[in-house]
Design a protein around this motif. Structure first.
Motif, PDB file in Angstrom:
ATOM      1  N   TYR A  56       0.941  -1.025   0.002  1.00  0.00           N
ATOM      2  CA  TYR A  56       0.043   0.188   0.016  1.00  0.00           C
ATOM      3  C   TYR A  56       0.813   1.170  -0.120  1.00  0.00           C
ATOM      4  O   TYR A  56       1.865   1.276   0.807  1.00  0.00           O
ATOM      5  CB  TYR A  56      -0.834  -0.054   1.316  1.00  0.00           C
ATOM      6  N   CYS A  58       0.872   4.998   0.736  1.00  0.00           N
ATOM      7  CA  CYS A  58      -0.065   6.007   1.703  1.00  0.00           C
ATOM      8  C   CYS A  58      -0.028   7.255   0.686  1.00  0.00           C
ATOM      9  O   CYS A  58       0.757   7.692   0.052  1.00  0.00           O
ATOM     10  CB  CYS A  58       0.980   6.258   2.864  1.00  0.00           C
ATOM     11  N   ASP A  65      -5.080   6.732   5.434  1.00  0.00           N
ATOM     12  CA  ASP A  65      -4.195   5.600   5.361  1.00  0.00           C
ATOM     13  C   ASP A  65      -3.996   4.565   6.730  1.00  0.00           C
ATOM     14  O   ASP A  65      -3.904   3.663   6.549  1.00  0.00           O
ATOM     15  CB  ASP A  65      -2.914   6.353   5.400  1.00  0.00           C
ATOM     16  N   LEU A  69      -4.393   0.685   6.308  1.00  0.00           N
ATOM     17  CA  LEU A  69      -3.245  -0.136   6.881  1.00  0.00           C
ATOM     18  C   LEU A  69      -3.949  -1.263   7.930  1.00  0.00           C
ATOM     19  O   LEU A  69      -3.391  -2.316   8.308  1.00  0.00           O
ATOM     20  CB  LEU A  69      -2.267   0.553   7.175  1.00  0.00           C
ATOM     21  N   LYS A 159       4.432   3.974   8.615  1.00  0.00           N
ATOM     22  CA  LYS A 159       4.115   4.100   7.210  1.00  0.00           C
ATOM     23  C   LYS A 159       3.176   5.435   6.868  1.00  0.00           C
ATOM     24  O   LYS A 159       3.404   6.009   5.883  1.00  0.00           O
ATOM     25  CB  LYS A 159       3.605   2.877   6.509  1.00  0.00           C
ATOM     26  N   CYS A 160       2.397   5.668   7.857  1.00  0.00           N
ATOM     27  CA  CYS A 160       1.518   6.732   7.428  1.00  0.00           C
ATOM     28  C   CYS A 160       1.641   8.140   8.014  1.00  0.00           C
ATOM     29  O   CYS A 160       1.150   8.981   7.729  1.00  0.00           O
ATOM     30  CB  CYS A 160       0.088   6.439   7.973  1.00  0.00           C
TER      31      CYS A 160
END
Length: 561
Positions: A56, A58, A65, A69, A159-160
């Motif tokens: 994925y 973001c 996001d 996730l 990640k986000c």
């Protein structure tokens, strides 16, 4: 479950031979094998195949996001991202004061009649509260309160959060951090935007008290709040060492809140040791701790001239020999000692702060090297005179001399325009000017990359001891509600007197920090009517910028009327 749902329970890599159904179409086995990808089979509702979160990308929208996730990791129920509620503005009394409660009561009763029992407790549900920029609605601050942040949630944040280009602050309040999850949290901070400057971890006591890792040499955090974390003297020792030691120093942290902890006299001493050589911290709160007179006097000691230890004196001498270079050179550089003295004399004339006194050994060494330099420069002057008589002026011979002098003084690092006069007498002054310019250029390069070591600040010599003039960078100190008596109060009164006198002196006028502008010792073990306390408040009043602003407003209103 339907037939298709039951068939879906089997592995997609081992389909049944013959015919396979896919979205209402029929394909043969040979046709399916000829294709690169298997046909997409729509799953029944509630039986979605888990997706790989690594695939994925973001989008920069935290709400989208984070939800995506969490879903890909198999979370069915996860906190929602909501806008942080704004506090209601203060109520201003007016002529219609009697009508206001009636309107509020009607609104409250109407809202209660419309809400269900479940929605009444929505405030207590785990959420991620965000504060948005008013212009572009990007996330500026993140608030998480009262629910446990686990390792997998931090992996999602890793990640986000980096795509949030305007993120400035992260606030975790009672989220059940452990030393392991704190290490994971610290690892994700460098991934975030460079605008992230504030971290608040309150109500998260750790067994190993590893909060000092947030203040590493590579940390970019400017504002750190560690209130209500049960930090004791051991934790204060780690934090004090993170502020500064003899060879390391945190140069980014501006404010540190250690209120509502268990720091005593010993811990206050460790914090004071960290303030000895720290020149970046402006704001420090030790309110609601267990500090008594011994710890208070240790804090007061570093805010006025204090004696350097033997180790610090030795390090200072080593830095003086290196004279501010990034790498402390160990090669023979006798000319550098003479240059250091010349530079000190020049700096004293132009008002640049420099070392007031040096040791006798340094003086004798400097005198020896100066004699050698004079002989060399006299020989060079004779060569220049001969060239002038022959009409060559500034010939290649003089250029060669320049190269030799430059190689001796700066090892060819900096190129300086020709400044030597054509006379033999001017040869000495030109060389001195060139050396000072070279050293100033090197010093500018050093200052551009790192702060000046506090051990190179001006010092005082008393009875064979070396005294540093104290930490005058700290502007705000809060010691509210500790256990300080009039003994510790007297120590801080001496600090305020010294700093007030220092700020009025001509040497420090309009240059450099001047010391505390705000000091709180209220609610300690002395009477608020104590003469020393009243005197300290009177001395601090003209230094407090807030009281200054109020006084100006009052004067403006008085002049307007």
């Amino acid at each position: 479950m339907s037939v298709e749902g039951a068939a879906q329970g089997a592995s997609p890599r081992a389909p049944r031979p013959g015919i396979q159904k896919s979205s209402g179409t029929v394909t043969k086995k040979g046709d399916r094998a000829a294709k690169e990808k298997p046909p997409i089979v729509l799953l029944p509702v509630g039986e979605e195949e888990p997706k790989n979160p690594e695939e994925y990308q973001c989008t920069g929208s935290l709400e989208t996001d984070f939800a995506e996730l969490c879903t890909r990791l198999g979370y069915s129920d996860f906190p929602k991202v909501v806008t942080r509620p704004r506090p209601h503005p203060a109520f201003l009394p007016s002529s219609s004061v009697s009508e206001k409660p009636i309107v509020d009561d009607q609104r409250l009763s109407g809202s209660c009649s419309l809400n269900s029992m479940e929605s009444k407790y929505v405030f207590f549900r785990p959420t991620i509260q965000v504060e948005l920029e008013p212009e572009d609605k990007t996330v500026k601050e993140i608030y998480i309160r009262g629910w446990k942040v686990e390792e997998r949630i931090l992996g999602i944040f890793a990640k986000c959060l980096p795509p949030l280009s305007q993120l400035q602050a992260i606030n975790f309040w009672k989220v059940g951090l452990t030393d392991k999850t704190l290490a994971t949290f610290i690892a994700l901070l460098p991934l975030c935007s460079s605008t992230l400057r504030k971290v608040s971890l309150e109500g998260n006591p750790l067994p190993e008290q590893s909060y000092h890792k947030l203040m590493g040499l590579d940390s970019t955090i400017m504002h750190l709040s560690l209130r209500n974390n049960n930090i004791d003297d051991y934790g204060a020792q780690l934090l004090g060492q993170a502020l500064s030691t003899l060879h390391t120093c945190n140069r980014t942290l501006v404010s540190l809140n250690l209120g509502f902890n268990h720091i005593g006299d010993e811990g206050a001493g460790y914090i004071a040791d960290g303030l000895r050589l720290n020149r970046s911290l402006l704001w420090l709160s030790l309110a609601h701790n267990r500090i008594q007179d011994k710890g208070a006097l240790k804090l007061a000691e570093v805010l006025q001239p204090f004696e350097l230890t033997h180790t610090e004196v030795v390090e200072r001498r080593r830095l003086l020999l290196g004279k501010g270079t990034q790498e402390h050179l160990r090669s023979p550089s006798s000319s550098r000692h003479g240059e250091s003295k010349a530079e000190r004399e020049k700096n004293l004339l132009v008002g640049v702060s420099s070392v007031a006194l040096i040791d006798k050994a340094d003086k004798t060494q400097t005198a020896k090297t100066l004699k050698g330099l004079v002989k060399k420069k006299e020989k060079a002057g004779e060569v220049v005179k001969k060239e002038e008589k022959s009409g060559s002026g500034q010939s290649p011979i003089q250029g060669n001399l320049k190269k030799e002098d430059a190689a001796k003084t700066s090892k060819g690092k900096v190129t300086i325009p020709e400044q030597k006069p054509s006379r033999g007498k001017g040869q000495k002054t030109g060389s001195k000017e060139k050396r000072s310019i070279l050293l100033e250029s090197e010093q500018l390069i050093v200052e551009a990359t790192e702060m000046v070591n506090p051990l190179l600040e001006p010092v005082e010599h008393r009875d064979g001891k070396v005294f540093l003039l104290g930490n005058k960078v700290l502007l705000h100190l809060n010691l509210l509600r500790n256990r300080i008596t009039e003994v510790g109060l007297e120590g801080f009164l001496n600090v305020v007197r010294y700093q007030a006198q220092f700020s009025k002196s001509s040497k420090s006028a309009a240059k450099g920090p001047v010391g505390l502008l705000w000091l709180s010792l209220a609610k300690n073990n002395f009477s608020p009517q104590s003469p020393m306390y009243i005197m300290m408040q009177e001395l601090m009043l003209p230094r407090d910028p807030i009281s200054k602003a109020k006084h100006r407003e009052e004067e403006a209103m008085a002049s307007a009327t």
